[in-house]
Design an enzyme around this catalytic site. Structure first.
Site, mmCIF file in Angstrom:
data_model
loop_
_atom_site.group_PDB
_atom_site.id
_atom_site.type_symbol
_atom_site.label_atom_id
_atom_site.label_comp_id
_atom_site.label_asym_id
_atom_site.label_seq_id
_atom_site.Cartn_x
_atom_site.Cartn_y
_atom_site.Cartn_z
ATOM 1 N N ASP A 102 5.604 4.635 5.216
ATOM 2 C CA ASP A 102 6.519 3.684 5.850
ATOM 3 C C ASP A 102 6.667 2.397 5.054
ATOM 4 O O ASP A 102 7.453 1.524 5.426
ATOM 5 C CB ASP A 102 6.086 3.380 7.292
ATOM 6 N N HIS A 109 0.849 -1.192 0.000
ATOM 7 C CA HIS A 109 0.000 0.000 0.000
ATOM 8 C C HIS A 109 0.882 1.239 0.000
ATOM 9 O O HIS A 109 2.108 1.143 0.151
ATOM 10 C CB HIS A 109 -0.985 -0.005 1.169
#
Length: 310
Positions: A67, A63
């Site tokens: 991060d 996704h």
């Protein structure tokens, strides 16, 4: 086939752990490795590892949270300087192409190798003679996907003694038999693969999930997986917090592994609130009470993916 973790922290890096990145080493199978997510600092982690960017074949992004992909532009730029001149496939949710192209264009980065960016919303993403990769959407704040890597069954072992009795030694005839072709032995005997090959070796399955709450699509993705990589952002005492932020607890990861019939579970994506070893052990213990074959992902740890029965 081995799992090699390069980032196990959630959200932001800490002194102990980097943000998310995981390599699936396929050195025996393909002489390459695949990368799952590419958090900031991933290329530095690779420099501290036995991995070589020249051997990187594919990248799968779960996704578009930072991060999980802020390390991507730097890694793509550096790959060519480290001997990477072969084509690279990059898979991820819609928006990935815009992110990569914008970063490369604005920085005027020159990429000397071909990058094939494949945006997807689940389904079968890749298939060749040795592997198939499937994906399905999970339950996160933005579109997040899990990947199911399926190794195709391998030919069984040759009956070496039987072949030797017909005057056949290691060489091209071995290859023909493994490819399913009949051969004529030096003594004139025609041998078929079924006569000299044992039963096929069952291919392994590795499931690597992006950030997610517990959701129905996890189970088919992880069905009978030899290795399941599942986030465990919080202890279950913070289940309400996990739900609010669209994450899972260690207990929920273990429940998913048990329901799916997975063989082993690797916990990762730990909240930075768990800084110390005893806190991480708490996550492990919580999962082990439900699914005993659970391991904490350790950065620069190597975890072989074993076949059933090994």
């Amino acid at each position: 086939m081995e799992l090699y973790f390069m980032g196990t922290n959630a959200g932001v890096p800490s002194l102990e752990r980097n943000v998310t990145s995981l390599a699936l080493r396929l050195l025996d199978e393909r002489r390459s490795f695949w990368l799952f997510d590419c958090g900031e600092g991933t290329q530095h982690q690779i420099l501290r590892s036995p991995l070589k960017l020249s051997k990187l074949e594919s990248i799968f992004i779960t996704h578009l949270h930072g991060d999980h992909l802020f390390g991507l532009p730097g890694l793509l730029s550096s790959r060519a300087y480290q001997g990477g001149d072969t084509p690279l496939s990059l898979y991820g949710p819609p928006g990935l192409k815009k992110f990569v192209n914008t970063a490369m264009d604005l920085s005027e980065s020159r990429i000397s190798y071909k990058i094939d960016i494949v945006e997807h919303e689940g389904g079968c993403l890749f298939e060749d003679a040795t592997f198939r990769v499937e994906s399905a959407k999970l339950d996160h704040r933005i579109s997040s996907y899990g990947y199911r890597v399926i190794e195709k069954d391998l030919p069984g072992k040759l009956d070496i003694e039987l072949l030797k009795s017909h005057g056949i030694t290691p060489g091209p005839l071995y290859g023909k038999l493994k490819r399913g072709e009949s051969i004529v032995a030096p003594d004139g005997t025609t041998l078929t693969p079924s006569e000299v090959l044992g039963g096929p070796k069952k291919g392994r399955v590795v499931t690597i999930l992006g950030d997610t709450r517990p959701c129905p699509s996890v189970i088919p993705l992880a069905k009978d997986a030899d290795a399941l990589v599942h986030e465990a952002t919080f202890l279950h005492e913070l289940a309400d917090t996990a739900h609010t932020y669209h994450h899972s607890t260690a207990r929920q990861a273990a429940e998913a592994a048990k329901e799916a019939g997975a063989k082993s579970l690797y916990l990762t994506h730990f909240s930075s609130r768990y800084k110390y070893e005893d806190q991480l052990q708490g996550l492990l213990h919580e999962a082990e009470t439900i699914f005993p074959n659970t391991k904490l992902a350790r950065e620069h740890g190597v975890y072989p993916v074993l076949r059933s029965g090994e």
